[in-house]
Motif scaffolding. Structure first.
Motif, mmCIF file in Angstrom:
data_model
loop_
_atom_site.group_PDB
_atom_site.id
_atom_site.type_symbol
_atom_site.label_atom_id
_atom_site.label_comp_id
_atom_site.label_asym_id
_atom_site.label_seq_id
_atom_site.Cartn_x
_atom_site.Cartn_y
_atom_site.Cartn_z
ATOM 1 N N PRO A 1 0.806 -1.223 0.000
ATOM 2 C CA PRO A 1 0.000 0.000 0.000
ATOM 3 C C PRO A 1 0.845 1.281 0.000
ATOM 4 O O PRO A 1 0.478 2.266 -0.633
ATOM 5 N N ALA A 2 1.982 1.265 0.691
ATOM 6 C CA ALA A 2 2.841 2.457 0.709
ATOM 7 C C ALA A 2 3.357 2.776 -0.691
ATOM 8 O O ALA A 2 3.421 3.945 -1.087
ATOM 9 N N ARG A 3 3.709 1.745 -1.446
ATOM 10 C CA ARG A 3 4.192 1.977 -2.813
ATOM 11 C C ARG A 3 3.063 2.437 -3.730
ATOM 12 O O ARG A 3 3.279 3.233 -4.639
ATOM 13 N N ILE A 4 1.869 1.944 -3.489
ATOM 14 C CA ILE A 4 0.723 2.385 -4.285
ATOM 15 C C ILE A 4 0.444 3.856 -4.017
ATOM 16 O O ILE A 4 0.207 4.636 -4.947
ATOM 17 N N LEU A 5 0.483 4.258 -2.754
ATOM 18 C CA LEU A 5 0.260 5.665 -2.423
ATOM 19 C C LEU A 5 1.325 6.555 -3.048
ATOM 20 O O LEU A 5 1.028 7.629 -3.581
ATOM 21 N N THR A 6 2.576 6.106 -3.006
ATOM 22 C CA THR A 6 3.653 6.865 -3.637
ATOM 23 C C THR A 6 3.446 6.941 -5.143
ATOM 24 O O THR A 6 3.642 7.993 -5.752
ATOM 25 N N ALA A 7 3.016 5.834 -5.732
ATOM 26 C CA ALA A 7 2.749 5.822 -7.169
ATOM 27 C C ALA A 7 1.618 6.780 -7.524
ATOM 28 O O ALA A 7 1.648 7.417 -8.594
ATOM 29 N N PHE A 8 0.628 6.924 -6.656
ATOM 30 C CA PHE A 8 -0.455 7.871 -6.913
ATOM 31 C C PHE A 8 0.068 9.308 -6.932
ATOM 32 O O PHE A 8 -0.328 10.097 -7.793
ATOM 33 N N VAL A 9 0.925 9.652 -5.996
ATOM 34 C CA VAL A 9 1.483 11.011 -5.980
ATOM 35 C C VAL A 9 2.310 11.245 -7.244
ATOM 36 O O VAL A 9 2.165 12.276 -7.917
ATOM 37 N N VAL A 10 3.154 10.294 -7.580
ATOM 38 C CA VAL A 10 4.002 10.435 -8.763
ATOM 39 C C VAL A 10 3.151 10.487 -10.034
ATOM 40 O O VAL A 10 3.427 11.285 -10.936
#
Length: 117
Positions: free
Chosen positions: A28-37
């Protein structure tokens, strides 16, 4: 109609995140980061602004909207200040939201007691 557009837009963004959580091994942390990017990238190529105009709060509240805000802040600061705007623009544009998140976290930590595991 404005509420419906916001609900549909935000719901689609959240549905993408839920599908990624359910059907991939991405954390989930990587998904959230991917959303920002992805918000930054879509804003940089000019695709996020029409989504934000259509969806309103449904596009500006999720993390993709935060990425869009950072990109627009950098774009504006570079236009006004030149190269130094690259370093200051994103934080200047997002300062209110970041401050609100920090203050809300502080208040929550003061008001509520943590549970022991």
């Amino acid at each position: 109609m404005e509420y419906l557009k916001a609900f549909i837009t935000g719901g689609l963004i959240c549905a993408v995140g839920q599908v990624l959580i359910d059907y991939t091994k991405i954390t989930p942390a990587r998904i959230l980061t991917a959303f920002v990017v992805s918000g930054v990238v879509l804003s940089a190529i000019g695709l996020y602004q029409p989504i934000a105009e259509f969806g309103g709060a449904g596009a500006s509240v999720p993390l993709t909207g935060f990425g869009h805000l950072l990109a627009e802040g950098v774009r504006e600061a570079v236009r006004e200040k030149g190269f130094t705007g690259v370093f200051t623009g994103g934080l200047t544009a997002a300062a209110g939201g970041i401050t609100a998140a920090i203050v809300a976290g502080l208040l929550a930590s003061v008001v509520f007691k943590p549970k022991e595991k």
